[in-house]
Design a protein around this motif. Sequence first.
Motif, PDB file in Angstrom:
ATOM      1  N   LEU A  67       0.808  -1.204   0.000  1.00  0.00           N
ATOM      2  CA  LEU A  67       0.000   0.000   0.000  1.00  0.00           C
ATOM      3  C   LEU A  67       0.848   1.265   0.000  1.00  0.00           C
ATOM      4  CD1 LEU A  67      -2.989   0.061   0.010  1.00  0.00           C
ATOM      5  CD2 LEU A  67      -2.974   0.312   2.475  1.00  0.00           C
ATOM      6  N   ARG A  68       1.845   1.299   0.847  1.00  0.00           N
ATOM      7  CA  ARG A  68       2.570   2.550   1.047  1.00  0.00           C
ATOM      8  C   ARG A  68       3.786   2.646   0.146  1.00  0.00           C
ATOM      9  NH1 ARG A  68      -0.100   4.671   5.529  1.00  0.00           N
ATOM     10  NH2 ARG A  68       1.168   6.526   5.438  1.00  0.00           N
ATOM     11  N   GLY A  70       4.140   0.675  -2.620  1.00  0.00           N
ATOM     12  CA  GLY A  70       3.756   0.296  -3.972  1.00  0.00           C
ATOM     13  C   GLY A  70       4.484  -0.930  -4.499  1.00  0.00           C
ATOM     14  N   LYS A  71       5.093  -1.700  -3.583  1.00  0.00           N
ATOM     15  CA  LYS A  71       5.771  -2.927  -4.016  1.00  0.00           C
ATOM     16  C   LYS A  71       4.848  -4.103  -3.777  1.00  0.00           C
ATOM     17  CE  LYS A  71      10.338  -1.156  -2.874  1.00  0.00           C
ATOM     18  NZ  LYS A  71      11.356  -1.138  -1.819  1.00  0.00           N
ATOM     19  N   ARG A  72       4.392  -4.705  -4.848  1.00  0.00           N
ATOM     20  CA  ARG A  72       3.388  -5.740  -4.690  1.00  0.00           C
ATOM     21  C   ARG A  72       3.872  -7.125  -5.090  1.00  0.00           C
ATOM     22  NH1 ARG A  72      -2.194  -3.359  -4.504  1.00  0.00           N
ATOM     23  NH2 ARG A  72      -1.823  -1.160  -4.153  1.00  0.00           N
ATOM     24  N   THR A  73       5.150  -7.260  -5.376  1.00  0.00           N
ATOM     25  CA  THR A  73       5.695  -8.578  -5.666  1.00  0.00           C
ATOM     26  C   THR A  73       6.678  -8.944  -4.564  1.00  0.00           C
ATOM     27  OG1 THR A  73       5.444  -8.247  -8.028  1.00  0.00           O
ATOM     28  CG2 THR A  73       6.959  -9.973  -7.333  1.00  0.00           C
ATOM     29  N   TYR A  74       6.471 -10.114  -3.968  1.00  0.00           N
ATOM     30  CA  TYR A  74       7.313 -10.560  -2.865  1.00  0.00           C
ATOM     31  C   TYR A  74       8.227 -11.666  -3.358  1.00  0.00           C
ATOM     32  CZ  TYR A  74       8.461 -12.195   1.870  1.00  0.00           C
ATOM     33  OH  TYR A  74       9.098 -12.563   3.027  1.00  0.00           O
ATOM     34  N   ILE A  75       9.518 -11.498  -3.090  1.00  0.00           N
ATOM     35  CA  ILE A  75      10.458 -12.557  -3.467  1.00  0.00           C
ATOM     36  C   ILE A  75      10.889 -13.240  -2.184  1.00  0.00           C
ATOM     37  CG2 ILE A  75      12.613 -13.102  -4.633  1.00  0.00           C
ATOM     38  CD1 ILE A  75      12.116 -10.666  -6.385  1.00  0.00           C
ATOM     39  N   SER A  76      10.523 -14.472  -2.032  1.00  0.00           N
ATOM     40  CA  SER A  76      10.763 -15.175  -0.777  1.00  0.00           C
ATOM     41  C   SER A  76      12.226 -15.553  -0.660  1.00  0.00           C
ATOM     42  CB  SER A  76       9.891 -16.426  -0.700  1.00  0.00           C
ATOM     43  OG  SER A  76      10.366 -17.383  -1.607  1.00  0.00           O
ATOM     44  N   ALA A  77      12.596 -16.052   0.533  1.00  0.00           N
ATOM     45  CA  ALA A  77      14.007 -16.355   0.792  1.00  0.00           C
ATOM     46  C   ALA A  77      14.556 -17.360  -0.216  1.00  0.00           C
ATOM     47  CB  ALA A  77      14.175 -16.863   2.210  1.00  0.00           C
TER      48      ALA A  77
ATOM     49  N   GLY B  36      18.835 -16.227  -0.304  1.00  0.00           N
ATOM     50  CA  GLY B  36      18.806 -14.772  -0.253  1.00  0.00           C
ATOM     51  C   GLY B  36      17.874 -14.334   0.859  1.00  0.00           C
ATOM     52  N   LYS B  37      17.712 -13.015   0.968  1.00  0.00           N
ATOM     53  CA  LYS B  37      16.810 -12.518   1.993  1.00  0.00           C
ATOM     54  C   LYS B  37      15.484 -12.184   1.309  1.00  0.00           C
ATOM     55  CE  LYS B  37      17.185  -9.343   5.907  1.00  0.00           C
ATOM     56  NZ  LYS B  37      15.739  -9.251   5.986  1.00  0.00           N
ATOM     57  N   ALA B  38      14.402 -12.517   1.991  1.00  0.00           N
ATOM     58  CA  ALA B  38      13.103 -12.213   1.399  1.00  0.00           C
ATOM     59  C   ALA B  38      12.941 -10.706   1.261  1.00  0.00           C
ATOM     60  CB  ALA B  38      12.003 -12.780   2.276  1.00  0.00           C
ATOM     61  N   HIS B  39      12.417 -10.261   0.127  1.00  0.00           N
ATOM     62  CA  HIS B  39      12.207  -8.826  -0.055  1.00  0.00           C
ATOM     63  C   HIS B  39      11.077  -8.597  -1.048  1.00  0.00           C
ATOM     64  CE1 HIS B  39      14.914 -10.110  -3.252  1.00  0.00           C
ATOM     65  NE2 HIS B  39      14.536  -9.057  -3.931  1.00  0.00           N
ATOM     66  N   ALA B  40      10.684  -7.340  -1.178  1.00  0.00           N
ATOM     67  CA  ALA B  40       9.579  -7.029  -2.082  1.00  0.00           C
ATOM     68  C   ALA B  40      10.047  -6.088  -3.178  1.00  0.00           C
ATOM     69  CB  ALA B  40       8.443  -6.385  -1.312  1.00  0.00           C
ATOM     70  N   VAL B  41       9.458  -6.235  -4.355  1.00  0.00           N
ATOM     71  CA  VAL B  41       9.801  -5.344  -5.466  1.00  0.00           C
ATOM     72  C   VAL B  41       8.514  -4.876  -6.142  1.00  0.00           C
ATOM     73  CG1 VAL B  41      12.055  -6.367  -5.949  1.00  0.00           C
ATOM     74  CG2 VAL B  41      10.017  -7.295  -7.050  1.00  0.00           C
ATOM     75  N   VAL B  42       8.648  -3.843  -6.967  1.00  0.00           N
ATOM     76  CA  VAL B  42       7.518  -3.351  -7.739  1.00  0.00           C
ATOM     77  C   VAL B  42       7.229  -4.359  -8.851  1.00  0.00           C
ATOM     78  CG1 VAL B  42       6.747  -1.473  -9.237  1.00  0.00           C
ATOM     79  CG2 VAL B  42       8.113  -0.968  -7.211  1.00  0.00           C
ATOM     80  N   ASN B  43       5.951  -4.598  -9.136  1.00  0.00           N
ATOM     81  CA  ASN B  43       5.589  -5.525 -10.207  1.00  0.00           C
ATOM     82  C   ASN B  43       6.282  -5.153 -11.505  1.00  0.00           C
ATOM     83  OD1 ASN B  43       3.806  -6.509  -8.384  1.00  0.00           O
ATOM     84  ND2 ASN B  43       2.090  -6.598  -9.819  1.00  0.00           N
ATOM     85  N   ARG B 142       1.681   9.620  -2.710  1.00  0.00           N
ATOM     86  CA  ARG B 142       2.744   8.754  -3.210  1.00  0.00           C
ATOM     87  C   ARG B 142       3.681   9.544  -4.113  1.00  0.00           C
ATOM     88  NH1 ARG B 142       1.167   3.157  -4.916  1.00  0.00           N
ATOM     89  NH2 ARG B 142       1.718   3.993  -6.939  1.00  0.00           N
ATOM     90  N   MET B 149      -4.947   6.186   0.313  1.00  0.00           N
ATOM     91  CA  MET B 149      -5.389   5.999   1.696  1.00  0.00           C
ATOM     92  C   MET B 149      -4.982   4.627   2.203  1.00  0.00           C
ATOM     93  SD  MET B 149      -9.012   7.622   2.502  1.00  0.00           S
ATOM     94  CE  MET B 149      -8.640   7.143   4.170  1.00  0.00           C
ATOM     95  N   ASP B 150      -4.483   4.604   3.426  1.00  0.00           N
ATOM     96  CA  ASP B 150      -4.176   3.351   4.093  1.00  0.00           C
ATOM     97  C   ASP B 150      -5.274   3.151   5.135  1.00  0.00           C
ATOM     98  OD1 ASP B 150      -3.241   1.303   5.626  1.00  0.00           O
ATOM     99  OD2 ASP B 150      -1.179   2.042   5.768  1.00  0.00           O
ATOM    100  N   VAL B 204      -4.903   2.685  -8.091  1.00  0.00           N
ATOM    101  CA  VAL B 204      -3.512   2.258  -7.874  1.00  0.00           C
ATOM    102  C   VAL B 204      -3.350   0.762  -8.022  1.00  0.00           C
ATOM    103  CG1 VAL B 204      -2.349   4.001  -6.481  1.00  0.00           C
ATOM    104  CG2 VAL B 204      -3.970   2.460  -5.398  1.00  0.00           C
ATOM    105  N   GLU B 205      -4.360   0.005  -7.592  1.00  0.00           N
ATOM    106  CA  GLU B 205      -4.234  -1.453  -7.647  1.00  0.00           C
ATOM    107  C   GLU B 205      -4.230  -1.945  -9.087  1.00  0.00           C
ATOM    108  OE1 GLU B 205      -7.023   0.049  -7.136  1.00  0.00           O
ATOM    109  OE2 GLU B 205      -8.667  -1.065  -8.062  1.00  0.00           O
TER     110      GLU B 205
END
Lengths: 125, 261
Positions: A67-68, A70-77, B36-43, B142, B149-150, B204-205
């Motif tokens: 939401l905040r 804007g990263k909606r893809t999660y790359i797991s360990a 690796g370490k779990a992390h998030a990226v933009v689609n 943003r 809104m959250d 946004v979604e």
Amino acid sequence: MQYGGKIIAGLVIFLGLVSLPFWFNMGGTYEQPKVELPKNAKECVAPKEEMRTSHMQLLDEWRDMALREGKRTYISANGKEYTISLQNTCMECHTSKEQFCDKCHTDAGVTPYCWDCHVPPKEAK
Amino acid sequence: MKQSRRNFLKFAGLSAAGLCLAPTAAALASGGGGHGKAHAVVNANSKHAKRWAMVIDTRKLNTDEAINALAEVCHHIHNVPTIPGKQDIKWLWEGTYSETFPNQTNNFPSEELEKRKFPLLCNHCETPSCVRVCPTKATFKRADGIVAMDYHRCIGCRYCMAACPFGARSFNFMDPRLHLDMEKINVKFPTRMRGVVEKCNFCVERLAVGEMPACVEKSSGAMTFGDLQDPDSNVRKVLRENFTIRRNPAAGTEPGVYYII
Ligand code: SF4
Ligand code: SF4
């Protein structure tokens, strides 16, 4: 120590009463709730133990990421990609809120309000 | 006595040193492993802009039916309930010329203009007063200009409603689910709960997965959506070629929605 005897007797009764619930539960065995695991998926976004103890932290991070930030893809360990979404990713595998989420939440006496907004999968009634 | 305190201090010192070293050791250990370490990226397929903006051609889009059709799509995909009466929750709605541009009215407008209806929505302002007043940062801007809104954070104080000069926000006085057909809702999008404020989110979604806002898609060309900061973008082209006005410029919020008259 004029009232020593009375004070000690009173303390003993008080402690006894306070610890009553413990005495009641002694001897009983605790049985972990039996959650229904997904039939169509073998692995989760993180190891089972990690999910068990900290899925709430993960969900909390997820909501900020999506939401905040804007990263909606999660790359797991282990390098797998998931869409960050309680409704569309978690509940895709855990198709029953009643048989999965509720089991433990009821047992632990917690009532998260996720479901006030997020829509659980339709349960067969 | 002295001896034991000495030993205690030694032990405490060693433990503290150990605690300081532990994270480094753990980091070293995990860094060396294959995981690796779990992390998030933009689609990968998400749509990007420096500043999203919308241009609405009111010569093409100005009837009750046309605007309601857009509102229906928007409200359906975002699970916005229809509540009769004054508590109606709205993300996209319509207004007359004088409702839309209260400071730019003319006492003798053309007949055609008087009949027109104007699509209204949150303007995703450049300097949004709603963001400034929100005490919890539930409303935030943003980097791409979208005022989002959250709902997890909204405490329902309604400062933002008072601050918005465009009436773009609705308050959930009651559980929206009471007024939604739960069999027919869009299960890909959450509903809201009682006691939070809501508004249009410029989809946004949908942008996140590479789709255009639903109303824009449905408007058959009457709405243009794009990057205001890119001189070659579609919105800038439309703005260059047409006379446009924005709602209530005197409020100083710099709306991101432009109307071709
Ligand atoms: S139109 Fe109102 S709610 Fe939308 S960004 Fe501007 S001030 Fe905020
Ligand atoms: S109602 Fe919610 S979004 Fe509006 S100002 Fe209060 S906390 Fe922020």
